[in-house]
Design an enzyme around this catalytic site. Structure first.
Site, PDB file in Angstrom:
ATOM      1  N   LEU A   9       0.837  -1.204   0.000  1.00 23.66           N
ATOM      2  CA  LEU A   9       0.000   0.000   0.000  1.00 23.66           C
ATOM      3  C   LEU A   9       0.865   1.243   0.000  1.00 23.66           C
ATOM      4  O   LEU A   9       1.898   1.300   0.671  1.00 23.66           O
ATOM      5  CB  LEU A   9      -0.922  -0.006   1.228  1.00 23.66           C
ATOM      6  CG  LEU A   9      -1.826  -1.232   1.380  1.00 23.66           C
ATOM      7  CD1 LEU A   9      -2.792  -1.033   2.554  1.00 23.66           C
ATOM      8  CD2 LEU A   9      -2.602  -1.526   0.101  1.00 23.66           C
TER       9      LEU A   9
ATOM     10  N   ASN B 226       4.461  -7.155   6.863  1.00 26.53           N
ATOM     11  CA  ASN B 226       5.347  -6.508   7.837  1.00 26.53           C
ATOM     12  C   ASN B 226       4.776  -5.219   8.411  1.00 26.53           C
ATOM     13  O   ASN B 226       5.515  -4.352   8.882  1.00 26.53           O
ATOM     14  CB  ASN B 226       6.703  -6.245   7.189  1.00 26.53           C
ATOM     15  CG  ASN B 226       6.599  -5.297   6.004  1.00 26.53           C
ATOM     16  OD1 ASN B 226       5.595  -5.314   5.303  1.00 26.53           O
ATOM     17  ND2 ASN B 226       7.596  -4.466   5.801  1.00 26.53           N
ATOM     18  N   GLU B 227       3.451  -5.089   8.371  1.00 26.23           N
ATOM     19  CA  GLU B 227       2.804  -3.845   8.801  1.00 26.23           C
ATOM     20  C   GLU B 227       3.271  -3.363  10.172  1.00 26.23           C
ATOM     21  O   GLU B 227       3.527  -2.180  10.367  1.00 26.23           O
ATOM     22  CB  GLU B 227       1.270  -4.008   8.803  1.00 26.23           C
ATOM     23  CG  GLU B 227       0.612  -3.839   7.440  1.00 26.23           C
ATOM     24  CD  GLU B 227       0.755  -5.067   6.544  1.00 26.23           C
ATOM     25  OE1 GLU B 227       1.437  -6.033   6.959  1.00 26.23           O
ATOM     26  OE2 GLU B 227       0.193  -5.067   5.438  1.00 26.23           O
TER      27      GLU B 227
ATOM     28  N   GLY C  52       1.080  -5.045   1.499  1.00 26.90           N
ATOM     29  CA  GLY C  52       0.036  -5.183   0.490  1.00 26.90           C
ATOM     30  C   GLY C  52       0.462  -5.991  -0.726  1.00 26.90           C
ATOM     31  O   GLY C  52      -0.372  -6.617  -1.385  1.00 26.90           O
TER      32      GLY C  52
END
Lengths: 304, 304, 304
Positions: free
Chosen positions: B110, B179-180, B155
């Site tokens: 994202l 890995n957010e 994303g």
């Protein structure tokens, strides 16, 4: 001499730690007795654990010390839950390592004596405490690492499975698993759910039905523990693991943990009273009381 | 010279392909520019992908081309979703290979710029587009194969996990994972559900909390990808995989796919608006905006 | 000569077994014909299995014998379910080994002839019998061990997956899996649920969509079977496995089994009629009937 020096070295390391009032009945702090664990082994049975928080790292170490085998009695469960709660409320604490101060055993699990010959009320109180320990640990905001330095059957296995990460001493004489059926009793649905979340449905199905106890190597293979190390490296490895978890912003890690575990936690919360009465009516059955009696007699014979 | 020949060879292969109007704003077809991808690299940023459908095989290849790193912006997400929708409606299309036209990166995930300093309305619009891409891919009637020819964090990993099959280039410099948390943000429940469906509950629990990025070898071990091949064999392997899926009657495969995925899809559909407002209120928090600012500044320093 | 001796030896072993009236239409018991299986091969098709209960061990052996390939017809399914029910009601029986009396095949799965050219009523009756077999086996109070001594596609694989433990002959010519989609049909949700419970979500997703048949080695790797042994050791290994399950008090094992499987069982119970009408309307479609016709014709050509 060398041993004495090593003990001194341990004390000096320990002296860096800030005491944490982790004892449920307001026992004195840590500074008065820097080599906590070593000293405490000689204490009364009321002193069932030490909790040391290193304020520089934010890591607390909770050492279970309820001889002979860290059986989870009503009192001990309550003390563990209160200790964790206090750490939760301490802003200086980000993680806790749970380990045993006793040799060869992490925890022998739920105290059978709490289930044998007790009134339904007492059984219910006991079961609520088991639930409470599970709920607190499984939903803890802290990073929880189990440093499993001995055998860990039944409730001991459950306690370790509530943690975020499990490191076990690579000693083939130790074993771990939910072996309730071997005693003729049954792990309740939330033990089962925790197991399924950890090792998957099929492995849990076999393990729970057969009450399997796994060697550390086998426990690693099925994913019941995450890492094996020589026993002397257990605490240092736990600290290293903690560092990896601390590298993540707490709020993001906590929200993620909650997203993974909330459905399982909500399931117990919404059926808590039913679960207690199920346990009480099961455990107070004549047939079950007979099995437990037999089990306890065999245990005494073994010791004698 | 050899290179020129190879390029020519590629073009002649490409010439067999029928163009597919996969560009959201009606750009010209394929026959006008047979070496689509090569040519397009020099185009404006508006041209963010090529979609080539081979009418003889029914396989479309969707090559993401949004330099520098295929970040999933609102526009790009919309274009991807519309392209897939057009393929869905094309009776000649049975499967799509998703890959990157950029070197070393599949998709960086994202677009952080869509989350930083934007109005709540815009954030909401962005999030709806993320949901839309996931919904379209996860429920696609087509066979979807991700040919992961570069790193695929966050994303990017999600996009690949929506596919039926994942083949990754066996290059240890590439990595893949959700890995957010490393950025201080949190993968929403449907990212998490997709991850659990792919690698199981326990692996997802650790991976999501620690925001782990896996090497291709490790990704294969945990089942996040299905196959590793040398990068030059990625597209041919994807085509071979597609043949195995095409051997199954479409209707039986589609009903089966739906049975596997519908519960996960329905969960988002029934909570879509709540999920959007959760995202918006989270991402517009001062503390989160500060983290993102810091992250973007570090990113700019790295580049400079 | 040696063979004759071995056959004699088999008979003398068999002679220790008590007969069990496992035949649905009151066929004669076992004592009249000690070498049951060998003898029965020459009987009419009505005699589709032998069930021998060893009263000294509590282990019954159910040998499927519906030539040529143990196809699960309406009659055969009914007979299997009734046989299991009778064992369930027999207090002397604690476990059942399910195996085949035919060479090279465990069970070829649901009988295609029951789905082709039949009235909707008959199709519905057939499907109810498939459900019934699954419900009875998946929830059986008995320890159920599948001794898979041949190929086991589709419904044959399902039958084995309802058991508590699966041992397969390590013969690379055998295969096992839910391959419904290869025939253009679809495994219903409870086949899928059983598969997910056995091998996990991701493996099931690929396996069911592609209708994969696994070699014994591959089936072991994905956890579809639990153990491989040379074919001649299949029954003795099944008996040994049974001993491990019998070591656990029945009530504790049964409650645990139910806790693991009840949600999956309840799902079918609450949607049973819908599931039947879904099956009937799917299978009686012209397009599906055409596929089945084609499949049957190919089958006949192969034989010819």
């Amino acid at each position: 001499m060398a041993t004495a020096l090593r003990r001194l070295a341990k004390c000096s390391v320990s002296a860096r730690l800030l005491s944490f009032a982790g004892h449920s009945r307001g026992r004195r702090g840590h500074f008065a007795r820097p080599c906590t664990v070593v000293a405490q082994r000689n204490f009364s049975s009321a002193s069932t654990m030490t909790v040391d928080l290193d304020s520089s790292t934010g890591i607390a170490v909770m050492k279970l010390h309820s001889p002979p085998v860290n059986s989870l009695s009503l009192d001990f469960l309550t003390e563990i839950a209160i200790s964790l709660e206090k750490l939760e409320m301490n802003k200086g604490c980000r993680g806790v390592v749970v380990t045993s101060a006793l040799p060869k055993i992490f925890s022998a699990g739920l105290d059978i004596l709490e289930m044998y010959g007790k009134s339904p009320e007492r059984c219910g109180e006991f079961w609520r405490a088991v639930q409470e320990m599970w709920l607190k640990f499984y939903s803890s905001r802290l990073v929880t690492v189990a440093a499993i330095n001995g055998s860990s059957p039944a409730g001991g296995c459950l306690l370790s499975m509530t943690c975020d990460y499990r490191i076990m001493a690579d000693n083939p004489r130790y074993s771990i698993g939910l072996n309730e059926t071997q005693l003729g009793i049954v792990a309740p649905f939330w033990f089962k759910d925790t197991m399924v979340n950890t090792v998957g449905h099929r492995t849990a199905e076999i393990a729970l039905q057969l009450g399997l106890l796994y060697s550390p190597q086998d426990a690693l293979k099925i994913g019941m523990v995450d890492e094996l190390v020589p026993e002397e490296k257990l605490v240092s490895t736990a600290t290293e693991a903690m560092a990896r978890w601390f590298a993540i912003p707490d709020h993001a890690r906590q929200i993620t943990k909650s997203a993974m575990r909330k459905p399982t936690i909500d399931k117990l919360l919404s059926a808590r009273e039913t679960d207690i009465s199920n346990f009480v009516s099961f455990i107070t059955k004549d047939s079950i009381q007979k099995s437990l009696k037999l089990y306890l007699e065999n245990l005494r014979k073994k010791k004698a």
